[in-house]
Design a protein around this motif. Sequence first.
Motif, PDB file in Angstrom:
ATOM      1  N   LEU A   4       0.813  -1.217   0.000  1.00  0.00           N
ATOM      2  CA  LEU A   4       0.000   0.000   0.000  1.00  0.00           C
ATOM      3  C   LEU A   4       0.846   1.266   0.000  1.00  0.00           C
ATOM      4  N   TYR A   5       1.860   1.302   0.857  1.00  0.00           N
ATOM      5  CA  TYR A   5       2.582   2.545   1.102  1.00  0.00           C
ATOM      6  C   TYR A   5       4.027   2.531   0.626  1.00  0.00           C
ATOM      7  N   GLY A   6       4.516   1.397   0.152  1.00  0.00           N
ATOM      8  CA  GLY A   6       5.878   1.336  -0.346  1.00  0.00           C
ATOM      9  C   GLY A   6       6.785   0.505   0.534  1.00  0.00           C
ATOM     10  N   ARG A   7       7.837  -0.042  -0.079  1.00  0.00           N
ATOM     11  CA  ARG A   7       8.765  -0.909   0.653  1.00  0.00           C
ATOM     12  C   ARG A   7       9.606  -0.100   1.640  1.00  0.00           C
ATOM     13  N   LYS A   8      10.086   1.054   1.215  1.00  0.00           N
ATOM     14  CA  LYS A   8      10.999   1.843   2.038  1.00  0.00           C
ATOM     15  C   LYS A   8      10.385   2.299   3.364  1.00  0.00           C
ATOM     16  N   PRO A   9       9.216   2.964   3.385  1.00  0.00           N
ATOM     17  CA  PRO A   9       8.673   3.429   4.667  1.00  0.00           C
ATOM     18  C   PRO A   9       8.325   2.307   5.632  1.00  0.00           C
TER      19      PRO A   9
ATOM     20  N   LEU B 220      21.590  -2.731  23.824  1.00  0.00           N
ATOM     21  CA  LEU B 220      22.401  -2.553  22.617  1.00  0.00           C
ATOM     22  C   LEU B 220      21.595  -2.810  21.353  1.00  0.00           C
ATOM     23  N   GLY B 221      20.455  -3.503  21.502  1.00  0.00           N
ATOM     24  CA  GLY B 221      19.587  -3.746  20.353  1.00  0.00           C
ATOM     25  C   GLY B 221      18.943  -2.500  19.795  1.00  0.00           C
ATOM     26  N   VAL B 222      19.099  -1.367  20.490  1.00  0.00           N
ATOM     27  CA  VAL B 222      18.575  -0.090  19.995  1.00  0.00           C
ATOM     28  C   VAL B 222      19.455   0.470  18.880  1.00  0.00           C
ATOM     29  N   LEU B 223      20.714   0.079  18.858  1.00  0.00           N
ATOM     30  CA  LEU B 223      21.678   0.643  17.894  1.00  0.00           C
ATOM     31  C   LEU B 223      21.278   0.470  16.428  1.00  0.00           C
ATOM     32  N   PRO B 224      20.611  -0.633  16.036  1.00  0.00           N
ATOM     33  CA  PRO B 224      20.220  -0.743  14.630  1.00  0.00           C
ATOM     34  C   PRO B 224      19.342   0.395  14.127  1.00  0.00           C
ATOM     35  N   ALA B 225      18.844   1.246  15.047  1.00  0.00           N
ATOM     36  CA  ALA B 225      18.058   2.412  14.613  1.00  0.00           C
ATOM     37  C   ALA B 225      18.884   3.305  13.690  1.00  0.00           C
ATOM     38  N   LEU B 226      20.223   3.199  13.797  1.00  0.00           N
ATOM     39  CA  LEU B 226      21.085   3.966  12.890  1.00  0.00           C
ATOM     40  C   LEU B 226      20.866   3.550  11.444  1.00  0.00           C
ATOM     41  N   LEU B 227      20.399   2.295  11.232  1.00  0.00           N
ATOM     42  CA  LEU B 227      20.085   1.846   9.875  1.00  0.00           C
ATOM     43  C   LEU B 227      19.006   2.709   9.244  1.00  0.00           C
ATOM     44  N   VAL B 228      18.080   3.178  10.079  1.00  0.00           N
ATOM     45  CA  VAL B 228      16.982   4.002   9.577  1.00  0.00           C
ATOM     46  C   VAL B 228      17.517   5.277   8.946  1.00  0.00           C
ATOM     47  N   LEU B 229      18.497   5.895   9.609  1.00  0.00           N
ATOM     48  CA  LEU B 229      19.108   7.108   9.060  1.00  0.00           C
ATOM     49  C   LEU B 229      19.762   6.809   7.727  1.00  0.00           C
ATOM     50  N   TRP B 230      20.457   5.673   7.633  1.00  0.00           N
ATOM     51  CA  TRP B 230      21.110   5.266   6.390  1.00  0.00           C
ATOM     52  C   TRP B 230      20.076   5.057   5.288  1.00  0.00           C
ATOM     53  N   ILE B 231      18.990   4.379   5.623  1.00  0.00           N
ATOM     54  CA  ILE B 231      17.945   4.120   4.635  1.00  0.00           C
ATOM     55  C   ILE B 231      17.335   5.424   4.134  1.00  0.00           C
ATOM     56  N   ARG B 232      17.041   6.341   5.048  1.00  0.00           N
ATOM     57  CA  ARG B 232      16.405   7.612   4.668  1.00  0.00           C
ATOM     58  C   ARG B 232      17.299   8.434   3.751  1.00  0.00           C
ATOM     59  N   ILE B 233      18.626   8.335   3.950  1.00  0.00           N
ATOM     60  CA  ILE B 233      19.547   9.173   3.175  1.00  0.00           C
ATOM     61  C   ILE B 233      19.873   8.568   1.810  1.00  0.00           C
ATOM     62  N   VAL B 234      20.152   7.273   1.760  1.00  0.00           N
ATOM     63  CA  VAL B 234      20.734   6.710   0.533  1.00  0.00           C
ATOM     64  C   VAL B 234      19.805   5.796  -0.264  1.00  0.00           C
ATOM     65  N   ILE B 235      18.678   5.385   0.318  1.00  0.00           N
ATOM     66  CA  ILE B 235      17.834   4.423  -0.380  1.00  0.00           C
ATOM     67  C   ILE B 235      16.584   5.081  -0.959  1.00  0.00           C
ATOM     68  N   LYS B 236      16.350   4.821  -2.232  1.00  0.00           N
ATOM     69  CA  LYS B 236      15.114   5.259  -2.876  1.00  0.00           C
ATOM     70  C   LYS B 236      14.086   4.133  -2.769  1.00  0.00           C
ATOM     71  N   GLU B 237      12.862   4.457  -3.071  1.00  0.00           N
ATOM     72  CA  GLU B 237      11.824   3.439  -3.123  1.00  0.00           C
ATOM     73  C   GLU B 237      12.138   2.461  -4.255  1.00  0.00           C
ATOM     74  N   SER B 238      11.654   1.239  -4.136  1.00  0.00           N
ATOM     75  CA  SER B 238      11.845   0.248  -5.191  1.00  0.00           C
ATOM     76  C   SER B 238      11.317   0.794  -6.520  1.00  0.00           C
ATOM     77  N   PRO B 239      12.178   0.920  -7.555  1.00  0.00           N
ATOM     78  CA  PRO B 239      11.719   1.455  -8.845  1.00  0.00           C
ATOM     79  C   PRO B 239      10.570   0.637  -9.430  1.00  0.00           C
ATOM     80  N   ARG B 240      10.584  -0.659  -9.225  1.00  0.00           N
ATOM     81  CA  ARG B 240       9.516  -1.510  -9.752  1.00  0.00           C
ATOM     82  C   ARG B 240       8.190  -1.184  -9.066  1.00  0.00           C
ATOM     83  N   TYR B 241       8.232  -0.969  -7.754  1.00  0.00           N
ATOM     84  CA  TYR B 241       7.024  -0.610  -7.018  1.00  0.00           C
ATOM     85  C   TYR B 241       6.503   0.743  -7.495  1.00  0.00           C
TER      86      TYR B 241
END
Length: 427
Positions: A84-89, A182-203
């Motif tokens: 419905l809303y996209g893979r990235k969000p 320490l399991g909170v640290l993967p939240a840094l992945l969210v920042l990486w995703i927001r900056i460098v990842i676009k939505e799936s072009p196929r979607y």
Amino acid sequence: MTASVAGPASAPGADQWTRYNATVLTICIAGWAFDVYEQTILQLVTPLIIMEWGIAPATIGIVTTIARWVGLIGTLVFPALADLYGRKPILILAILGYCVFSGLTGFATGWVSLLIFSALTRIALSGEEPVGMVMVGETAPTKWRATALGGLVGGYPLGYMLCSGIALIAVPLWGWRSLYFLGVLPALLVLWIRIVIKESPRYERVTAAMLKEGLRKRFDLWSPVRQCPREMLIASLCVFFYLFTWFGWAAWMPLFLANEKHLGFETAATYLTIWMFVAIFAYWVCGALSDHFGRRHVIPAFVIPSSILLVVLGSISDPTSLFWVGLVANFLITGSFGSGLGYTTELFPTQIRGTAVGAAFAFGAAAGSTAPAIVGWIATVHSIAAGLPLLAFSFFLLAPLFYFARDTTRRELTDFVGEKGHRHAGS
């Protein structure tokens, strides 16, 4: 909900690795690894929790089982939301979810609060895995899709070793709760995703075409069953056969080696650690072979001998033979997981891919979760070794499933219901 849009057009970079699809794969591998990191914590700290809270081992078993079943909500809902809303969000939402609830689990004061936080964490974890798999499947080069999906699931042993390695340092210093904090640290992945990842072009292409056609997207969990019943059956069976074998194998192999084969805890842990390290390469090897020779040939070549070795393993007593037979069996079992489970993403059109994969994982995992209990019952009456042929039979059934199922090797993914896949130009 079928669109009358022209056949699939190859997305830019579909024939080769680009910076974009390589980054997507790297981020999703990291997400998968952190998923497994969180799932492994409870396995490692169970003895400490039992001692601190004075509870029975069966209580932890109840917590684990209920949390896994509650997690099926995420398996169904998150991938459907991704349609419905996209893979990235939705990927971002799932990662944030398990980071927050993993951190809160560190504040648990008893088995009830542990159950609540573990269940909430499982919902987000169970949602992230299929959404990440869909994202990788849609962005990887067509001729390297099985390799990419194999590498994605290769995040499993990485996460397992990450958790066990950190535990050796953190637990003696700060206690078992530190692993959850320490399991909170993967939240840094969210920042990486927001900056460098676009939505799936196929979607995005499918969404634009549906808007042009005046078609509305709906939250409909049963649409894949109605529109792709054969593919749903194949995908659900695929997930079930894999997870039934793996859940039974992972749950009972430590006890099988340590007690039933009299190796002791340290030797059993050493064997399993080495097996898991070698498994990292197994995912990539099977994926690459599947891309070259085709899944219908490579997957059976992995599952048939591993099924035989599973049965043989139960009759071996010599420690050296146990190590080598177990190493090969684990290599073959884990190796086929990535391209095997990833096959479910290739069966469905982009239009309903997230919903379909999520439903298949939910159906398959719900049935596959019975393996630890069934093998446990067999072990109580006879032995764990007596339950290995059942796990072997489940895994063996993957061979005919892949041999007679539709071959997706080097075929473009379809975008709309009713659309036929096209053979990749370079194959």
